[in-house]
Design an enzyme around this catalytic site. Structure first.
Site, PDB file in Angstrom:
ATOM      1  N   GLY A 197       0.095  -1.154   0.051  1.00 31.49           N
ATOM      2  CA  GLY A 197      -0.441  -0.229   0.051  1.00 31.49           C
ATOM      3  C   GLY A 197       0.509   1.103  -0.260  1.00 31.49           C
ATOM      4  CG  HIS A 198      -1.114   5.162   0.722  1.00 32.94           C
ATOM      5  ND1 HIS A 198      -2.239   3.434   1.085  1.00 32.94           N
ATOM      6  CD2 HIS A 198      -1.224   5.702   1.742  1.00 32.94           C
ATOM      7  CE1 HIS A 198      -3.131   4.515   1.628  1.00 32.94           C
ATOM      8  NE2 HIS A 198      -2.367   5.513   2.354  1.00 32.94           N
ATOM      9  CG  ASN A 199       2.335   7.528   1.941  1.00 30.51           C
ATOM     10  OD1 ASN A 199       2.762   7.511   1.426  1.00 30.51           O
ATOM     11  ND2 ASN A 199       1.384   7.843   2.865  1.00 30.51           N
ATOM     12  CB  VAL A 200       4.521   0.341   2.611  1.00 27.92           C
ATOM     13  CG1 VAL A 200       5.033  -0.818   2.875  1.00 27.92           C
ATOM     14  CG2 VAL A 200       3.162   0.541   2.502  1.00 27.92           C
ATOM     15  CB  SER A 224       0.897   4.618   7.133  1.00 32.93           C
ATOM     16  OG  SER A 224       0.795   5.750   5.871  1.00 32.93           O
TER      17      SER A 224
END
Length: 367
Positions: free
Chosen positions: A262-265, A282
């Protein structure tokens, strides 16, 4: 057909050879699929344990584990593997021709005039390369690959057919994308005008107030994806771009088919993410972490260095460095084993409880 002698192969693998080291090796196969070595050479059998060597043919050649006797199997030549799977990695690398991408740029490829293509790069039919893209030397770009504007790839990238890289992605050297991998798609980020049901149950742990209709508003993804050196991404795996900052994948990390990040991982170096792993937005994954198949990682949690999560484990809270976890929710491996033992005892406990209740009832009736 590519071939090397047994002696040359043993030397390149830093392993010990035995027998006729001048025989030529043209490939590798399981023992049952090999046969005696002919004048033009033959295929090297992978028989790195006695159970695999049972189907070896006399007159063939094989890779054996230390301690196995090649004469007992009637072999003409052998290579001894002190660490069989590591030697297997070197052997398969020696005979892998890679994707069938001819040298040069195919005339059907669509390349923006501002793109920079490194020396020796090969670009297959119908690839699309956007404005401002920079591709390093010796890259191999497969058919129907698309690379969005401003993306930068290091040297030696191998992008198999149908891989997709969005805009603003940065990757180091020797990136490998298998068919259908997708890098840099938008993150799954949405918000409601007022507190959503998800936010409510997180706050109340399940209690719902008045339920009313709400619509979801997109949070756009302005960040990119940053990938280190020697990263591999499997078929149909996806890595979302960040919301403001980039999603990051550390050098040496290997990502299997059908993994979703996912995003920001942030994922550290030399991690191994097996098929159907899902890492929510995240989350932060340390170095050398192994997530087995179907492991799920909750959003906004941290997984420490050297953690190993067994198959289908669900990580809802922080996992300290070095811990081995199993189960749903994930707990220490030894704790999960005790839980499983207790679950298996439940039918017996239920029978004992029923007998105890009968005994108590009889005693009460007598009293």
């Amino acid at each position: 057909m590519k071939s090397v002698t047994v002696g040359e192969l043993a030397h390149s693998l830093e392993a010990r050879g035995w027998g006729d080291l001048s025989l030529r090796v043209t490939g590798a196969a399981e023992p049952a699929a090999t046969g005696p070595v002919g004048p033009e050479g033959g295929v090297m059998a992978l028989a790195m344990a006695p159970k695999y060597a049972e189907t070896l043919k006399p007159g063939s050649m094989a890779i054996l584990a230390e301690g196995m006797d090649p004469e007992a199997y009637g072999l003409k030549a052998a290579i001894f593997a002190p660490r069989p799977r590591l030697l297997m990695a070197g052997l398969t690398r020696s005979f892998d021709p890679g994707p069938d991408i001819p040298e040069g740029v195919h005339p059907t490829a669509v390349i923006d005039p501002t793109a920079q293509i490194g020396e020796g790069a090969a670009i297959a039919p119908f690839a699309v390369i956007g404005a401002g893209v920079r591709i390093g030397a010796q890259a191999r770009i497969g058919a129907h690959v698309s690379i969005g504007r401003g993306t930068v790839l290091g040297e030696g990238a191998v992008l198999h057919a149908g891989a997709r890289i969005a805009h603003g992605v940065r990757a180091g050297d020797r990136l490998i994308l298998q068919q259908g991998a997708s890098i840099g798609g938008d993150g799954f980020s949405f918000v409601t005008p007022e507190e959503s049901g998800i936010e409510e149950i997180r706050r109340t742990l399940g209690t719902r107030a008045d339920i009313k209709a709400q619509h979801w508003t997109r949070i756009h993804s302005l960040g990119g994806v940053e990938i280190g050196d020697d990263v591999e991404v499997g078929s149909n795996a996806t890595i979302d771009r960040g919301t403001i900052r980039a999603t990051r994948i550390g050098s040496g990390t290997k990502i299997d088919n059908l993994v979703m990040i996912g995003h920001n991982v942030v994922i550290g170096e030399d991690c191994l993410l097996c098929s159907q792993v899902g890492v929510a937005g995240s989350a932060k994954i340390g170095n050398r972490v192994v997530l087995a198949g179907k492991v799920g990682v909750n959003d906004n949690i941290e997984v420490g260095d050297d953690v190993i999560a067994g198959g289908a484990a669900k990580l809802f809270t922080r996992v300290p460095a070095g811990r081995v976890v199993l189960g749903n929710p994930a707990v220490k491996m030894e704790t999960q084993l005790e839980i499983q033992k207790a679950i298996r005892r439940l039918p017996r406990f239920a029978q004992q409880l029923a007998k105890l209740q009968e005994t108590v009832t009889r005693l009460l009736e007598k009293g």
